[in-house]
Design a protein around this motif. Structure first.
Motif, PDB file in Angstrom:
ATOM      1  N   THR A   1      27.432  56.387  59.161  1.00  0.00           N
ATOM      2  CA  THR A   1      28.585  55.745  59.925  1.00  0.00           C
ATOM      3  C   THR A   1      28.159  54.909  61.045  1.00  0.00           C
ATOM      4  OG1 THR A   1      29.658  58.111  59.862  1.00  0.00           O
ATOM      5  CG2 THR A   1      30.691  56.309  61.429  1.00  0.00           C
TER       6      THR A   1
ATOM      7  N   HIS B   1      34.776  43.268  59.692  1.00  0.00           N
ATOM      8  CA  HIS B   1      35.160  43.594  58.317  1.00  0.00           C
ATOM      9  C   HIS B   1      34.441  42.843  57.123  1.00  0.00           C
ATOM     10  CE1 HIS B   1      38.384  46.380  58.672  1.00  0.00           C
ATOM     11  NE2 HIS B   1      38.387  46.056  60.053  1.00  0.00           N
TER      12      HIS B   1
ATOM     13  N   GLU C   1      31.425  41.940  57.315  1.00  0.00           N
ATOM     14  CA  GLU C   1      29.899  42.289  56.856  1.00  0.00           C
ATOM     15  C   GLU C   1      29.519  43.075  55.575  1.00  0.00           C
ATOM     16  OE1 GLU C   1      25.978  42.445  57.231  1.00  0.00           O
ATOM     17  OE2 GLU C   1      27.224  41.658  58.891  1.00  0.00           O
TER      18      GLU C   1
ATOM     19  N   LEU D   1      29.370  47.298  53.899  1.00  0.00           N
ATOM     20  CA  LEU D   1      29.833  48.062  54.735  1.00  0.00           C
ATOM     21  C   LEU D   1      31.349  48.349  54.262  1.00  0.00           C
ATOM     22  CD1 LEU D   1      28.388  47.674  58.670  1.00  0.00           C
ATOM     23  CD2 LEU D   1      27.845  49.041  56.622  1.00  0.00           C
ATOM     24  N   VAL D   2      31.764  49.435  54.439  1.00  0.00           N
ATOM     25  CA  VAL D   2      33.162  49.720  54.006  1.00  0.00           C
ATOM     26  C   VAL D   2      34.034  50.159  55.049  1.00  0.00           C
ATOM     27  CG1 VAL D   2      34.995  50.913  52.447  1.00  0.00           C
ATOM     28  CG2 VAL D   2      32.686  50.324  51.624  1.00  0.00           C
ATOM     29  N   ALA D   3      35.042  49.697  55.476  1.00  0.00           N
ATOM     30  CA  ALA D   3      35.885  50.020  56.657  1.00  0.00           C
ATOM     31  C   ALA D   3      36.542  51.267  56.403  1.00  0.00           C
ATOM     32  CB  ALA D   3      37.090  48.981  56.859  1.00  0.00           C
TER      33      ALA D   3
ATOM     34  N   HIS E   1      36.611  50.812  65.488  1.00  0.00           N
ATOM     35  CA  HIS E   1      36.598  50.711  64.013  1.00  0.00           C
ATOM     36  C   HIS E   1      35.397  51.517  63.747  1.00  0.00           C
ATOM     37  CE1 HIS E   1      39.136  47.156  63.590  1.00  0.00           C
ATOM     38  NE2 HIS E   1      38.370  46.456  64.482  1.00  0.00           N
ATOM     39  N   THR E   2      35.771  52.214  62.522  1.00  0.00           N
ATOM     40  CA  THR E   2      34.671  52.880  61.820  1.00  0.00           C
ATOM     41  C   THR E   2      34.281  52.243  60.438  1.00  0.00           C
ATOM     42  OG1 THR E   2      35.844  54.368  60.376  1.00  0.00           O
ATOM     43  CG2 THR E   2      35.081  55.274  62.800  1.00  0.00           C
ATOM     44  N   PHE E   3      32.968  52.218  60.034  1.00  0.00           N
ATOM     45  CA  PHE E   3      32.522  51.481  58.719  1.00  0.00           C
ATOM     46  C   PHE E   3      31.329  52.499  58.219  1.00  0.00           C
ATOM     47  CE2 PHE E   3      33.702  48.215  61.620  1.00  0.00           C
ATOM     48  CZ  PHE E   3      34.359  47.426  60.561  1.00  0.00           C
ATOM     49  N   THR E   4      31.613  52.387  56.924  1.00  0.00           N
ATOM     50  CA  THR E   4      30.441  53.337  56.188  1.00  0.00           C
ATOM     51  C   THR E   4      29.485  52.680  55.141  1.00  0.00           C
ATOM     52  OG1 THR E   4      32.006  55.580  56.201  1.00  0.00           O
ATOM     53  CG2 THR E   4      30.241  55.507  54.825  1.00  0.00           C
ATOM     54  N   ARG E   5      28.500  52.918  54.976  1.00  0.00           N
ATOM     55  CA  ARG E   5      27.512  52.451  54.061  1.00  0.00           C
ATOM     56  C   ARG E   5      27.824  53.260  52.832  1.00  0.00           C
ATOM     57  NH1 ARG E   5      20.991  50.799  54.209  1.00  0.00           N
ATOM     58  NH2 ARG E   5      21.107  50.061  51.841  1.00  0.00           N
TER      59      ARG E   5
END
Length: 207
Positions: free
Chosen positions: A141, A166, A168, A171-173, A185-189
């Motif tokens: 995360t 967004h 990048e 990475l998925v928002a 914001h959070t992002f997940t690989r």
């Protein structure tokens, strides 16, 4: 203007007080930190990285959710204050580090970029995001939180940072929070097969 905030700004901010933004005292900060922690999808993380930790208030809160925390800052006085605040927590490490020129070794399943990214020029910002994505473990995360009002020393607001984050690659928002005063914001690989980790409800067998 595409120039980073000079080091003299940070040195000046810490010259007369150990906590120039009153991170430990303001309700605004306490609420923002509570929302930051609440949006994290996992109950527990293995290893977190928090560059720009300032005096370590958020660091201590992250420590309750992480097996290990590496917190860094560019200002020696801030590093000393963060280390003192967290000195009773052996799983918290506080170091002097200037990102993105320096970056820690190893990987992390949580990276926290809080009130940090608007101090850098375009090239530095791109390097920070690239290094973040590269050091984030599959399923890990990234959480970003930034003040959303114009400040002379901030090159961008939270809303202006949003499209850059967004964009990048890798990475998925995920969920976030748009407050009148800040943007979170959070992002997940993604996992190696391209899927995303199970949601909190899925992980507990609720769906």
């Amino acid at each position: 203007m595409n120039t980073p905030t000079p080091d003299s700004y940070f040195t000046r901010m810490y010259a007369d007080t150990a906590d120039p933004w009153d991170l430990a005292g303001r309700w605004y900060e306490q609420r923002k930190y509570a929302l930051t922690l609440a949006v994290l999808p996992r109950r527990r993380y293995r290893r977190a990285f928090e560059p720009g930790c300032s005096v370590g208030v958020l660091t201590r809160l992250l420590a309750d959710r992480c097996d290990r925390v590496l917190a860094t800052d560019r200002v020696p006085r801030a590093v000393a204050a963060a280390a003192e605040r967290n000195r009773d927590l052996p799983h918290v490490e506080v170091e002097h580090m200037v990102v993105p020129d320096a970056w820690p070794s190893g990987t992390f399943d949580l990276v926290v970029l809080s009130e940090l990214l608007y101090y850098f020029d375009d090239a530095q910002l791109a390097r920070i995001m690239r290094r973040t994505a590269e050091s984030l473990e599959p399923g890990g995360t990234l959480v970003t939180v930034h003040w959303n009002h114009p400040v002379p020393e901030h090159r961008l607001t939270g809303s202006e940072l949003t499209p850059l984050l967004h964009a990048e690659a890798g990475l998925v928002a995920g969920p976030g929070f748009h407050d009148p005063d800040f943007v979170l914001h959070t992002f997940t690989r993604p996992l190696p097969d391209g899927s995303l980790p199970r949601s909190a409800a899925e992980a507990e067998g609720l769906v």
